[in-house]
Scaffold this motif. Structure first.
Motif, PDB file in Angstrom:
ATOM      1  N   THR A 106       0.805  -1.247   0.038  1.00 29.81           N
ATOM      2  CA  THR A 106       0.301   0.067  -0.066  1.00 29.81           C
ATOM      3  C   THR A 106       0.637   1.379  -0.093  1.00 29.81           C
ATOM      4  OG1 THR A 106      -1.858  -1.074   1.166  1.00 29.81           O
ATOM      5  CG2 THR A 106      -1.926   1.120   1.098  1.00 29.81           C
ATOM      6  N   LYS A 116     -12.105   2.236   3.318  1.00 31.41           N
ATOM      7  CA  LYS A 116     -12.183   1.600   1.928  1.00 31.41           C
ATOM      8  C   LYS A 116     -12.553   2.600   0.811  1.00 31.41           C
ATOM      9  CE  LYS A 116     -11.640  -1.707  -1.104  1.00 31.41           C
ATOM     10  NZ  LYS A 116     -10.347  -2.226  -1.797  1.00 31.41           N
ATOM     11  N   ARG A 117     -13.775   3.140   1.224  1.00 33.40           N
ATOM     12  CA  ARG A 117     -14.342   4.377   0.199  1.00 33.40           C
ATOM     13  C   ARG A 117     -13.343   5.500  -0.050  1.00 33.40           C
ATOM     14  NH1 ARG A 117     -20.112   7.173   1.415  1.00 33.40           N
ATOM     15  NH2 ARG A 117     -20.190   8.469  -0.564  1.00 33.40           N
ATOM     16  N   ASN A 164      -9.377   3.818  -0.263  1.00 31.60           N
ATOM     17  CA  ASN A 164      -9.103   2.720  -0.964  1.00 31.60           C
ATOM     18  C   ASN A 164      -7.867   1.812  -0.418  1.00 31.60           C
ATOM     19  OD1 ASN A 164      -9.299   0.818  -2.861  1.00 31.60           O
ATOM     20  ND2 ASN A 164      -8.060   1.872  -4.325  1.00 31.60           N
ATOM     21  N   ASP A 196      -7.536  -1.745   2.489  1.00 29.72           N
ATOM     22  CA  ASP A 196      -8.179  -2.585   3.118  1.00 29.72           C
ATOM     23  C   ASP A 196      -7.752  -2.771   4.718  1.00 29.72           C
ATOM     24  OD1 ASP A 196     -10.019  -3.805   1.147  1.00 29.72           O
ATOM     25  OD2 ASP A 196      -8.236  -4.290   0.275  1.00 29.72           O
TER      26      ASP A 196
END
Length: 512
Positions: free
Chosen positions: A179, A250-251, A254, A256
């Motif tokens: 990430t 997440k929204r 982005n 997890d």
């Protein structure tokens, strides 16, 4: 930042002191101790910020020192030094508040420096938070929450929490290293700041809720529910908070996330235990990477019979490598993996340390760093197993194929030369002149035919000879180091540890 080294092996203390420019890093080695009693005396006298503490020492061992430190209220941060199979004692040390630990056979000074820098930053942040512009105590929200999680409850009334249906939730970002690559040009602090800002927005209107960052990729949410005496209602609220944070990250970002949730408690003094429970729950992600949420349950981390089985399997793997019985090593490795995976009886960090220790024993010194490239991005047990199996198989295949065929005349002559001249200074340039061949060609052909690097083979010969000399007590260890070709006793100890998993002193002790 002041550092005290406590280890009964002089070579370890010398190695740590001389391996880095500590002054340039803003750190100072203020003292050394060779046993537990001396360690406690120097802690009182020198007041270090950090203690590098060996688990196994005379007088008092590392666990005794840690226990007494806590009883006396000593606040020095502790980093444990241990063997890579000494998990029982390491677990006790971590429960007593040790900040981190390293396995001596494979520890890298740069890794130690990295951990010490993080501790230094934490100490400086704490000092800044504790002192206002006027020089008076001015505790901020983050400091109060860290104190609360650490068991200091005197400022708990300054938080939004109450002592009823208290829960601790911890979470981390999945595939964290991967990430971070999205944020090219930015530091990890950028992502952490983004997460903290979003938490602030999401939880600002939530009553009886607090949040704080614990580590680089570990965040805590603390929640209470004073309005209801129903544990079920409080539990449902905590789950709603988890869903809110998970879905929002997440929204909007982005990413997890994966969560661990503690059992309920009903006193601020129990929050430390609740956070520990949440962290233990989160640890299960290593064995179940596709699950987003884990609730605390009792595990087998402290089961003595299981830990004894783990220790026996690790010892069998080490013996297989040391004695070059590679089929026995592979059998023990498979048995260890199956046992640990099915019973979930080791932490993620401990599992990775075992793999690292085995890789260190197998890899050539010059190839070790390259052989573990990408290891820091491994997130779960299956990934670790596949990654390290590939490297073990590659190294073992080269060694086995090297043993099963005849050497070319050049390599046969070089092997004979190493077996008889191991006491001398040997370099590729010397071998090139002696055998009238390019040094690079010799290096490449030797590894191709023998299955291990030339200097790895030379060290193997030297350690084999050293083991024979260690049986004769008329030789001191520094004399043996010289007799087998090591000009530095420190280097001898490091190499011996790599091949035998223990120091020359411990090896001699085992001989009786």
């Amino acid at each position: 930042m002041k550092i005290l080294i406590a280890d009964d092996e002089p070579l370890v203390r010398i190695g740590i002191k001389s391996s880095y420019d500590w002054k340039q890093a803003g750190m100072e080695i203020v003292g050394e101790a060779a046993d537990g009693e001396e360690t406690l005396r120097l802690l009182e006298q020198l007041k270090p910020d950090v203690l590098l503490l060996d688990i196994k020492m005379p007088q008092k061992d590392g666990i005794d020192v840690l226990t007494e430190m806590r009883q006396r209220g000593m606040t020095a941060k502790v980093v444990i030094l241990s063997s890579f199979d000494d998990f029982v004692h390491v677990k006790k040390a971590m429960k007593l508040g040790a900040a981190d630990y390293f396995h001596k056979p494979s520890m890298d000074v740069l890794e130690i420096v990295d951990v010490l820098r993080k501790i230094k930053n934490q100490i400086e942040e704490g000092r800044t938070a504790d002192t206002g512009a006027s020089g008076t105590a001015a505790l901020n929200r983050e400091t109060i929450l860290r104190d609360l999680i650490g068991g200091r409850t005197e400022n708990a009334s300054s938080t939004r929490l109450t002592e009823n249906n208290l829960y601790a939730v911890v979470f981390s970002v999945k595939k964290y290293a991967h990430t971070l690559k999205r944020y090219s040009g930015e530091s990890a602090a950028f992502l952490q700041g983004t997460i903290l800002n979003l938490l602030g927005e999401l939880l600002s209107k939530e009553p009886e809720t607090e949040y704080v960052r614990l580590q680089d990729n570990l965040f805590a949410i603390l929640a209470s529910h004073a309005e209801s005496k129903s544990v079920q209602a409080a539990f449902a609220r905590v789950n709603d908070l988890v869903y809110l944070v998970h879905s929002s990250l997440k929204r909007y970002v982005n990413i997890d996330t994966v969560f661990g949730i503690s059992e309920p408690c009903h006193a601020f003094s129990s929050l430390r235990q609740a956070v520990d429970q949440a962290r233990q729950a989160l640890e299960l992600k290593f064995y179940h990477p596709n699950e987003p949420l884990f609730y605390y349950r009792s595990r087998n981390l402290d089961d003595e019979s299981m830990q004894a089985k783990v220790q026996a399997l690790i010892a069998a793997m080490k013996t297989g490598l040391k004695e070059e019985k590679y089929e026995e090593f592979a059998t023990s490795l498979a048995e260890w993996e199956e046992f640990v995976r099915s019973r979930e009886c080791m932490t993620e960090n401990d599992v990775k340390k075992v793999y690292e220790g085995l890789l260190f024993m197998l890899a050539d010194d010059e190839d070790y760093g390259e052989s573990r490239a990408g290891a820091d991005e491994l997130d779960d047990f299956t990934e670790c197993s596949g990654y390290y199996h590939a490297r073990f198989n590659e190294m073992l295949k080269a060694r086995i194929s090297g043993k099963s065929k005849d050497y070319s005349p050049l390599i046969r002559n070089i092997v004979q030369y190493l077996e008889t001249h191991y006491r001398e200074d040997i370099s590729l340039a010397l071998l090139g002149d002696t055998f009238h061949a390019s040094p690079n060609y010799i290096s490449r052909l030797f590894k191709q035919e023998v299955g291990r690097g030339l200097f790895d083979y030379l060290n193997h010969v030297r350690i084999r000879k050293a083991k024979e000399l260690l049986k004769d007590y008329k030789y001191k260890i520094y004399e043996i180091a010289e007799l087998v070709g090591f000009h530095s006793q420190v280097h001898f100890a490091i190499v011996f540890n790599k091949y035998e998993g223990m120091s020359p002193t411990d090896f001699r002790k085992e001989l009786g």
